[in-house]
Enzyme design. Structure first.
Site, PDB file in Angstrom:
ATOM      1  N   ASP A   1       0.841  -1.202   0.000  1.00 23.47           N
ATOM      2  CA  ASP A   1       0.000   0.000   0.000  1.00 23.47           C
ATOM      3  C   ASP A   1       0.877   1.253   0.000  1.00 23.47           C
ATOM      4  O   ASP A   1       1.648   1.474   0.937  1.00 23.47           O
ATOM      5  CB  ASP A   1      -0.894   0.016   1.239  1.00 23.47           C
ATOM      6  CG  ASP A   1      -1.803   1.232   1.228  1.00 23.47           C
ATOM      7  OD1 ASP A   1      -2.726   1.250   0.394  1.00 23.47           O
ATOM      8  OD2 ASP A   1      -1.568   2.177   2.009  1.00 23.47           O
TER       9      ASP A   1
ATOM     10  N   LYS B   1      -2.276   6.146  -4.309  1.00 26.80           N
ATOM     11  CA  LYS B   1      -3.429   7.024  -4.091  1.00 26.80           C
ATOM     12  C   LYS B   1      -3.172   8.399  -4.691  1.00 26.80           C
ATOM     13  O   LYS B   1      -2.045   8.921  -4.599  1.00 26.80           O
ATOM     14  CB  LYS B   1      -3.706   7.185  -2.582  1.00 26.80           C
ATOM     15  CG  LYS B   1      -3.735   5.873  -1.833  1.00 26.80           C
ATOM     16  CD  LYS B   1      -4.089   6.015  -0.367  1.00 26.80           C
ATOM     17  CE  LYS B   1      -3.821   4.724   0.381  1.00 26.80           C
ATOM     18  NZ  LYS B   1      -2.448   4.593   0.893  1.00 26.80           N
TER      19      LYS B   1
HETATM   20  N1  LIG Z   1      -5.789   5.945   3.408  1.00 28.74           N
HETATM   21  C1  LIG Z   1      -5.327   6.669   4.400  1.00 28.74           C
HETATM   22  O1  LIG Z   1      -5.728   7.831   4.594  1.00 28.74           O
HETATM   23  C2  LIG Z   1      -4.306   6.076   5.320  1.00 28.74           C
HETATM   24  C3  LIG Z   1      -4.042   6.699   6.549  1.00 28.74           C
HETATM   25  C4  LIG Z   1      -3.107   6.106   7.388  1.00 28.74           C
HETATM   26  C5  LIG Z   1      -2.459   4.952   7.008  1.00 28.74           C
HETATM   27  N2  LIG Z   1      -2.700   4.375   5.784  1.00 28.74           N
HETATM   28  C6  LIG Z   1      -2.000   3.141   5.357  1.00 28.74           C
HETATM   29  O2  LIG Z   1      -2.208   2.145   6.345  1.00 28.74           O
HETATM   30  C7  LIG Z   1      -0.958   1.644   6.797  1.00 28.74           C
HETATM   31  C8  LIG Z   1      -1.053   1.192   8.234  1.00 28.74           C
HETATM   32  O3  LIG Z   1      -1.469   2.246   9.084  1.00 28.74           O
HETATM   33  P1  LIG Z   1      -0.505   2.893  10.175  1.00 28.74           P
HETATM   34  O4  LIG Z   1       0.893   2.690   9.732  1.00 28.74           O
HETATM   35  O5  LIG Z   1      -0.945   4.268  10.429  1.00 28.74           O
HETATM   36  O6  LIG Z   1      -0.842   2.093  11.510  1.00 28.74           O
HETATM   37  P2  LIG Z   1      -0.680   0.574  12.024  1.00 28.74           P
HETATM   38  O7  LIG Z   1      -0.310  -0.333  10.921  1.00 28.74           O
HETATM   39  O8  LIG Z   1      -1.900   0.314  12.816  1.00 28.74           O
HETATM   40  O9  LIG Z   1       0.509   0.708  13.063  1.00 28.74           O
HETATM   41  C9  LIG Z   1       1.842   0.822  12.656  1.00 28.74           C
HETATM   42  C10 LIG Z   1       2.695   0.929  13.903  1.00 28.74           C
HETATM   43  O10 LIG Z   1       2.535  -0.268  14.676  1.00 28.74           O
HETATM   44  C11 LIG Z   1       3.794  -0.809  15.010  1.00 28.74           C
HETATM   45  N3  LIG Z   1       3.669  -2.273  14.858  1.00 28.74           N
HETATM   46  C12 LIG Z   1       3.579  -2.961  13.710  1.00 28.74           C
HETATM   47  N4  LIG Z   1       3.454  -4.281  13.948  1.00 28.74           N
HETATM   48  C13 LIG Z   1       3.477  -4.429  15.291  1.00 28.74           C
HETATM   49  C14 LIG Z   1       3.412  -5.546  16.140  1.00 28.74           C
HETATM   50  N5  LIG Z   1       3.299  -6.782  15.631  1.00 28.74           N
HETATM   51  N6  LIG Z   1       3.459  -5.341  17.474  1.00 28.74           N
HETATM   52  C15 LIG Z   1       3.570  -4.103  17.983  1.00 28.74           C
HETATM   53  N7  LIG Z   1       3.651  -2.986  17.222  1.00 28.74           N
HETATM   54  C16 LIG Z   1       3.604  -3.150  15.879  1.00 28.74           C
HETATM   55  C17 LIG Z   1       4.769  -0.250  14.007  1.00 28.74           C
HETATM   56  O11 LIG Z   1       6.030  -0.090  14.597  1.00 28.74           O
HETATM   57  P3  LIG Z   1       7.409  -0.502  13.854  1.00 28.74           P
HETATM   58  O12 LIG Z   1       7.330   0.000  12.454  1.00 28.74           O
HETATM   59  O13 LIG Z   1       8.436   0.202  14.694  1.00 28.74           O
HETATM   60  O14 LIG Z   1       7.514  -2.004  13.952  1.00 28.74           O
HETATM   61  C18 LIG Z   1       4.164   1.109  13.642  1.00 28.74           C
HETATM   62  O15 LIG Z   1       4.619   2.118  14.490  1.00 28.74           O
HETATM   63  C19 LIG Z   1      -0.005   2.835   6.561  1.00 28.74           C
HETATM   64  O16 LIG Z   1       1.347   2.445   6.602  1.00 28.74           O
HETATM   65  C20 LIG Z   1      -0.492   3.300   5.207  1.00 28.74           C
HETATM   66  O17 LIG Z   1       0.012   2.460   4.170  1.00 28.74           O
HETATM   67  C21 LIG Z   1      -3.631   4.924   4.955  1.00 28.74           C
END
Ligand SMILES: NC(=O)c1ccc[n+]([C@@H]2O[C@H](COP(=O)([O-])OP(=O)(O)OC[C@H]3O[C@@H](n4cnc5c(N)ncnc54)[C@H](OP(=O)(O)O)[C@@H]3O)[C@@H](O)[C@H]2O)c1
Length: 318
Positions: free
Chosen positions: A49, A83
């Protein structure tokens, strides 16, 4: 409940239900996402993504290119999403924005193109154009016109599938009603603290697959307040994890998969990248799913306050 590893799209393509998120602003560091994507492909992720506004698509592209060159994966086996950003909502700007993403990613097409947000900002290269008072300069493009630009991208073979992100149900319906090519996927914030159930069900009933962003509740977000719960520390999550020999993150991700939702967790940590992909050897029963559902606090963490005064701001309705 059985969970599919892929879901069928109307185009005939299949979208892997476990994808890899690439947005990171709070840790960052050059090469972080390059290393993470390389590791993710090695572990087996085939769905990545991305977004124009993440400003790291060159790193993603480098990781994809090297993985293909090394024989770890073929382009045909990857499902890459990008996107279109808020500054490219004029019909003809949509394709230009996608072309920039394709150059950055080093690809000739993406598998899925999403409209990142329904709000539009002043056209141009600055992703966050501001006036002298520091307020974002809005634009007021009709979201239906933007959608026509998305359909143009399919016609031009630059995007295989198109969809939405952060649209509310009224906006989704406006697009469905006006579309020649229907949206096949919507990406929304969803996790057990923010179940987003009404919108998820609205979209699923209309044959739009739903992808959860922030599926782990974005636990390391710098704007998290002390009062906000930490999903991965919730007693019920920890209890289910220890009972099943899984981690809290795996319980949360598995729960989303069992709701029929695609997930795109992000991690830069090799052990977590692997952990977040190992979700098919456990199951939550109905009672356990109910316990997880009871965690819902309607806690949205991506509220996009800079766009709150825009007429298309999506988060005042479900
Ligand atoms: N469409 C939109 O508007 C939108 C908005 C936000 C996000 N997104 C997409 O969604 C993806 C995911 O969302 P997000 O990155 O905001 O949040 P998330 O995936 O809920 O959380 C990511 C965080 O969780 C930690 N993490 C990952 N796996 C873990 C585990 N097994 N145990 C404990 N902690 C863990 C990571 O740390 P480490 O990296 O240090 O391991 C990172 O800081 C984004 O990367 C992006 O591609 C889209």
């Amino acid at each position: 409940m059985p969970v599919s590893r892929e879901l069928q799209l109307p185009s005939g393509d299949k979208i892997p239900t476990v994808g890899f998120g690439t947005w990171t602003v709070w840790q960052g560091g050059e090469g972080e996402i390059y290393r993470a994507v390389k590791e993710a492909i090695k572990v087996g992720y085939r769905h990545i993504d991305c977004a124009w506004v993440y400003k790291n698509q060159e790193e993603v592209g480098q990781a994809i290119k090297e993985s293909i060159d090394e024989g770890a994966v073929k382009r045909d086996d990857l499902f890459v999403t990008t996107k279109v950003w808020d500054t490219a909502h004029r019909r003809d700007a949509v394709k230009e924005n996608l072309k920039q993403s394709l150059v950055q990613l080093g690809l000739s097409y993406v598998n899925l193109l999403l409209v990142h947000y329904p709000v539009s900002f002043k056209d141009g290269d600055d992703p966050f154009p501001k006036d002298n008072d520091g307020n974002i300069i809005f634009a007021y493009h009709d979201i239906v016109d933007t959608w026509k630009g998305m359909e143009d991208c399919v016609d031009a073979d630059l995007a295989r599938n198109i969809g939405l992100s952060n649209f509310n149900h009224l906006q989704v319906q406006r697009i469905i009603d006006a579309s020649r090519i229907r949206p096949s996927v919507i990406q929304l914030e969803i996790n057990p603290l923010f179940s987003n159930s009404q919108l998820v069900e609205y979209c699923q009933k209309r044959n739009i697959h739903v992808t959860a962003y922030a599926p782990l509740g974005a636990p390391n977000r710098p704007w998290k307040t002390k009062d906000e719960p930490d999903l991965l520390e919730e007693p019920v999550v920890k209890q289910l994890a220890s009972a099943k020999g899984k981690t809290p993150a795996q319980i949360v991700l598995r729960c989303l998969l069992q709701r029929g939702i695609i997930i795109i967790p992000k991690s830069s940590t090799p052990a977590r990248i692997k952990e977040n992909f190992e979700l098919f050897d456990t199951e939550l029963n109905d009672d356990e799913m109910k316990q997880m559902a009871a965690l819902d606090r309607n806690l949205r963490v991506y509220i996009e306050p800079i766009a709150a005064n825009h007429p298309e701001y999506p988060f005042n309705d479900f």
